[in-house]
Design a protein around this motif. Structure first.
Motif, PDB file in Angstrom:
ATOM      1  N   LEU A 116       0.743  -1.233  -0.191  1.00  0.00           N
ATOM      2  CA  LEU A 116      -0.018   0.189  -0.065  1.00  0.00           C
ATOM      3  C   LEU A 116       0.843   1.305  -0.012  1.00  0.00           C
ATOM      4  N   PRO A 117       0.395   2.427  -0.432  1.00  0.00           N
ATOM      5  CA  PRO A 117       1.042   3.540  -0.301  1.00  0.00           C
ATOM      6  C   PRO A 117       1.591   3.876   1.000  1.00  0.00           C
ATOM      7  N   ASN A 118       2.326   4.723   1.238  1.00  0.00           N
ATOM      8  CA  ASN A 118       3.047   5.140   2.487  1.00  0.00           C
ATOM      9  C   ASN A 118       3.589   3.928   3.514  1.00  0.00           C
ATOM     10  N   THR A 119       3.892   2.973   2.731  1.00  0.00           N
ATOM     11  CA  THR A 119       4.652   1.639   3.243  1.00  0.00           C
ATOM     12  C   THR A 119       5.907   1.845   3.624  1.00  0.00           C
ATOM     13  N   ASP A 120       6.416   1.660   4.769  1.00  0.00           N
ATOM     14  CA  ASP A 120       7.953   1.912   5.218  1.00  0.00           C
ATOM     15  C   ASP A 120       8.591   0.850   4.136  1.00  0.00           C
ATOM     16  N   ILE A 152       6.457  -2.735  -5.532  1.00  0.00           N
ATOM     17  CA  ILE A 152       5.602  -1.810  -6.251  1.00  0.00           C
ATOM     18  C   ILE A 152       4.574  -1.271  -5.371  1.00  0.00           C
ATOM     19  N   ILE A 153       4.181   0.001  -5.447  1.00  0.00           N
ATOM     20  CA  ILE A 153       3.310   0.634  -4.505  1.00  0.00           C
ATOM     21  C   ILE A 153       1.685   0.527  -5.215  1.00  0.00           C
ATOM     22  N   ALA A 154       0.814  -0.095  -4.541  1.00  0.00           N
ATOM     23  CA  ALA A 154      -0.358  -0.337  -5.028  1.00  0.00           C
ATOM     24  C   ALA A 154      -1.158   0.522  -5.990  1.00  0.00           C
ATOM     25  N   SER A 155      -0.957   1.872  -5.705  1.00  0.00           N
ATOM     26  CA  SER A 155      -1.533   2.940  -6.729  1.00  0.00           C
ATOM     27  C   SER A 155      -0.641   3.171  -7.789  1.00  0.00           C
ATOM     28  N   ASP A 156       0.477   2.535  -7.938  1.00  0.00           N
ATOM     29  CA  ASP A 156       1.210   2.604  -9.315  1.00  0.00           C
ATOM     30  C   ASP A 156       0.990   1.725 -10.344  1.00  0.00           C
TER      31      ASP A 156
END
Length: 158
Positions: A116-120, A152-156
């Motif tokens: 998810l976005p904002n994942t460390d 990969i960031i999910a929103s990408d």
């Protein structure tokens, strides 16, 4: 605590004369366990096996990858790293000696992990280091297992 595992391996390669002649039998077998799908196997295609069937090398490499994945998902959940997809294409390097003895020299996992976005991402990457000490399968092999994760960031995703 000990666990006992069972399997059933049945040779399916008798072409009529058993092992009377070296080239007169197939190197095929089935893995069967009650209530589970049958896995039809063959030896490595380099040794004349059926390339459409799993071989012991495929199974071992896949087992290491699956164990790593399952532990990674557990550790990610415990660390509040939300993984929404995980896919791996492991590779292994093997050697065969002149006498025919073989072994894996190394295995490399190449997981592509969607978070998810904002994942460390530093934490998400570090969790891979925490897997090997607890992964049953990786701890049972004597060749080094390394990993090259990509995130990969999910929103990408499109």
């Amino acid at each position: 605590m000990e666990h006992t595992y069972h399997s059933s391996i049945t040779w399916t390669g008798n072409l009529g004369q058993g092992t009377a002649h070296y080239r007169g039998y197939a190197r095929t077998w089935d893995i069967t366990l009650p209530g589970k799908a049958i896995i039809s196997c063959s030896n490595d295609p380099l040794l004349g096996g059926d390339p459409t069937k799993m071989n012991p090398e495929d199974l071992l490499m896949s087992s290491v990858s699956a164990c790593h994945m399952l532990w990674y998902l557990h550790l990610a959940s415990a660390a509040s790293v939300t993984v929404v997809a995980y896919q791996d294409n492991p590779t292994a390097v093997g050697e065969v000696l002149p006498n025919g003895a073989g072994r894996f020299l190394s295995m490399t996992l190449h997981p592509v992990i969607t978070v998810l976005p904002n994942t460390d991402l530093d934490l998400a990457r570090k969790l891979h280091d925490d897997v090997h000490p607890v992964c049953f399968i990786a701890r049972s092999v004597n060749s080094p297992v390394t990993y090259q994760p990509r995130f990969i960031i999910a929103s990408d995703q499109g």
